[in-house]
Motif scaffolding. Structure first.
Motif, mmCIF file in Angstrom:
data_model
loop_
_atom_site.group_PDB
_atom_site.id
_atom_site.type_symbol
_atom_site.label_atom_id
_atom_site.label_comp_id
_atom_site.label_asym_id
_atom_site.label_seq_id
_atom_site.Cartn_x
_atom_site.Cartn_y
_atom_site.Cartn_z
ATOM 1 N N PRO A 43 4.073 -7.470 -17.375
ATOM 2 C CA PRO A 43 3.894 -6.014 -17.432
ATOM 3 C C PRO A 43 3.319 -5.359 -16.180
ATOM 4 O O PRO A 43 3.926 -4.446 -15.636
ATOM 5 C CB PRO A 43 2.976 -5.807 -18.637
ATOM 6 N N LEU A 44 2.135 -5.785 -15.716
ATOM 7 C CA LEU A 44 1.460 -5.051 -14.641
ATOM 8 C C LEU A 44 0.618 -5.958 -13.749
ATOM 9 O O LEU A 44 -0.087 -6.833 -14.245
ATOM 10 C CB LEU A 44 0.508 -3.993 -15.237
ATOM 11 N N ILE A 74 8.494 -10.758 -11.588
ATOM 12 C CA ILE A 74 9.150 -9.435 -11.564
ATOM 13 C C ILE A 74 8.385 -8.473 -12.458
ATOM 14 O O ILE A 74 8.103 -8.775 -13.615
ATOM 15 C CB ILE A 74 10.603 -9.496 -12.103
ATOM 16 N N ASN A 75 8.091 -7.295 -11.901
ATOM 17 C CA ASN A 75 7.633 -6.189 -12.739
ATOM 18 C C ASN A 75 7.894 -4.876 -12.025
ATOM 19 O O ASN A 75 8.519 -4.845 -10.972
ATOM 20 C CB ASN A 75 6.174 -6.369 -13.187
ATOM 21 N N ARG A 76 7.385 -3.802 -12.600
ATOM 22 C CA ARG A 76 7.727 -2.481 -12.088
ATOM 23 C C ARG A 76 6.800 -1.970 -10.997
ATOM 24 O O ARG A 76 6.946 -0.862 -10.530
ATOM 25 C CB ARG A 76 7.810 -1.513 -13.241
ATOM 26 N N ASP A 77 5.823 -2.769 -10.597
ATOM 27 C CA ASP A 77 4.927 -2.327 -9.533
ATOM 28 C C ASP A 77 5.622 -2.394 -8.167
ATOM 29 O O ASP A 77 6.602 -3.107 -7.987
ATOM 30 C CB ASP A 77 3.654 -3.174 -9.526
ATOM 31 N N VAL A 79 6.072 -3.113 -3.989
ATOM 32 C CA VAL A 79 5.784 -4.278 -3.141
ATOM 33 C C VAL A 79 4.375 -4.176 -2.554
ATOM 34 O O VAL A 79 3.731 -5.190 -2.318
ATOM 35 C CB VAL A 79 6.824 -4.486 -2.008
ATOM 36 N N TYR A 80 3.871 -2.962 -2.347
ATOM 37 C CA TYR A 80 2.535 -2.780 -1.786
ATOM 38 C C TYR A 80 1.471 -3.249 -2.792
ATOM 39 O O TYR A 80 0.509 -3.926 -2.423
ATOM 40 C CB TYR A 80 2.311 -1.308 -1.396
ATOM 41 N N THR A 81 1.653 -2.887 -4.047
ATOM 42 C CA THR A 81 0.739 -3.346 -5.091
ATOM 43 C C THR A 81 0.849 -4.860 -5.237
ATOM 44 O O THR A 81 -0.155 -5.563 -5.358
ATOM 45 C CB THR A 81 1.063 -2.651 -6.431
ATOM 46 N N HIS A 82 2.092 -5.364 -5.221
ATOM 47 C CA HIS A 82 2.314 -6.815 -5.314
ATOM 48 C C HIS A 82 1.559 -7.555 -4.205
ATOM 49 O O HIS A 82 0.912 -8.564 -4.461
ATOM 50 C CB HIS A 82 3.801 -7.154 -5.187
ATOM 51 N N ARG A 83 1.658 -7.039 -2.981
ATOM 52 C CA ARG A 83 0.992 -7.717 -1.853
ATOM 53 C C ARG A 83 -0.524 -7.728 -2.026
ATOM 54 O O ARG A 83 -1.177 -8.746 -1.778
ATOM 55 C CB ARG A 83 1.360 -7.031 -0.534
ATOM 56 N N ALA A 84 -1.084 -6.606 -2.446
ATOM 57 C CA ALA A 84 -2.541 -6.520 -2.636
ATOM 58 C C ALA A 84 -2.985 -7.475 -3.745
ATOM 59 O O ALA A 84 -3.981 -8.197 -3.599
ATOM 60 C CB ALA A 84 -2.943 -5.084 -2.979
ATOM 61 N N MET A 99 11.053 -1.283 -9.835
ATOM 62 C CA MET A 99 10.320 -0.052 -10.112
ATOM 63 C C MET A 99 10.975 0.866 -11.145
ATOM 64 O O MET A 99 10.297 1.643 -11.801
ATOM 65 C CB MET A 99 10.037 0.688 -8.807
ATOM 66 N N ARG A 100 12.289 0.779 -11.314
ATOM 67 C CA ARG A 100 12.965 1.603 -12.326
ATOM 68 C C ARG A 100 13.311 0.792 -13.579
ATOM 69 O O ARG A 100 14.021 1.284 -14.448
ATOM 70 C CB ARG A 100 14.212 2.241 -11.724
ATOM 71 N N LEU A 101 12.841 -0.466 -13.629
ATOM 72 C CA LEU A 101 13.093 -1.374 -14.757
ATOM 73 C C LEU A 101 14.575 -1.685 -14.960
ATOM 74 O O LEU A 101 14.976 -2.114 -16.037
ATOM 75 C CB LEU A 101 12.495 -0.815 -16.063
#
Length: 156
Positions: A43-44, A74-77, A79-84, A99-101
């Motif tokens: 999910p997140l 894989i989720n809707r966040d 790439v910037y959130t993923h990297r952090a 991001m658009r599911l």
């Protein structure tokens, strides 16, 4: 309750290309003939259960590599959130931004009214066919651990 997932076992895995935390776009079909693929929908980023699940899969990456498989989260966040998140939690598997599911919908795991995907795992063989899938009934559940998927992988 999540929507009833469609059964993709025995079907060709829906192909996709998504941006990833590695900085490159990743296309599922590029693994065909090379490696099995484990898709981990969650999910997140930064949520409690996901912050346990993805580090566990990442920590098992050597075993997945030995078994001939790549793991992709894989989720809707973004790439910037993923990297952090990956930096904070030491996650080394690529995290893909759906991001658009759109991809979650292709796999029947989008929860559109909540803007997230279900927690689900798909094992895709080198031929591009789904060989195992599991979708948790609720997003807070995490019952399919890396060792379960590794056992399914060894059966291929």
């Amino acid at each position: 309750m999540n929507p009833a997932p469609m059964n993709l076992v025995g079907q060709p895995a829906p192909d996709f290309t998504l941006p990833s935390s590695t900085g490159q776009d990743i296309t599922l079909s590029s693994y065909r003939g090379q490696q099995h693929v484990v898709l981990v929908f969650y999910p997140l980023d930064f949520s409690p259960v996901c912050s346990m699940q993805l580090p566990e899969y990442s920590g098992s990456q050597d075993e997945f590599t030995e078994a001939g498989a790549a793991v992709l989260g894989i989720n809707r966040d973004s790439v910037y959130t993923h990297r952090a998140w990956a930096a904070e939690y030491g996650i080394e598997v690529p995290l893909l931004a759906d991001m658009r599911l759109d991809v979650a919908r292709q796999y029947g795991v989008a929860i559109d009214e909540r803007g997230i995907s279900s927690r689900a795992v798909f094992l895709i063989d080198k031929g591009g066919v789904v060989r195992f899938q599991h979708t948790e009934e609720q997003t807070g559940q995490y019952t399919v651990r890396p060792e379960t998927v590794l056992a399914k992988l060894r059966e291929l």
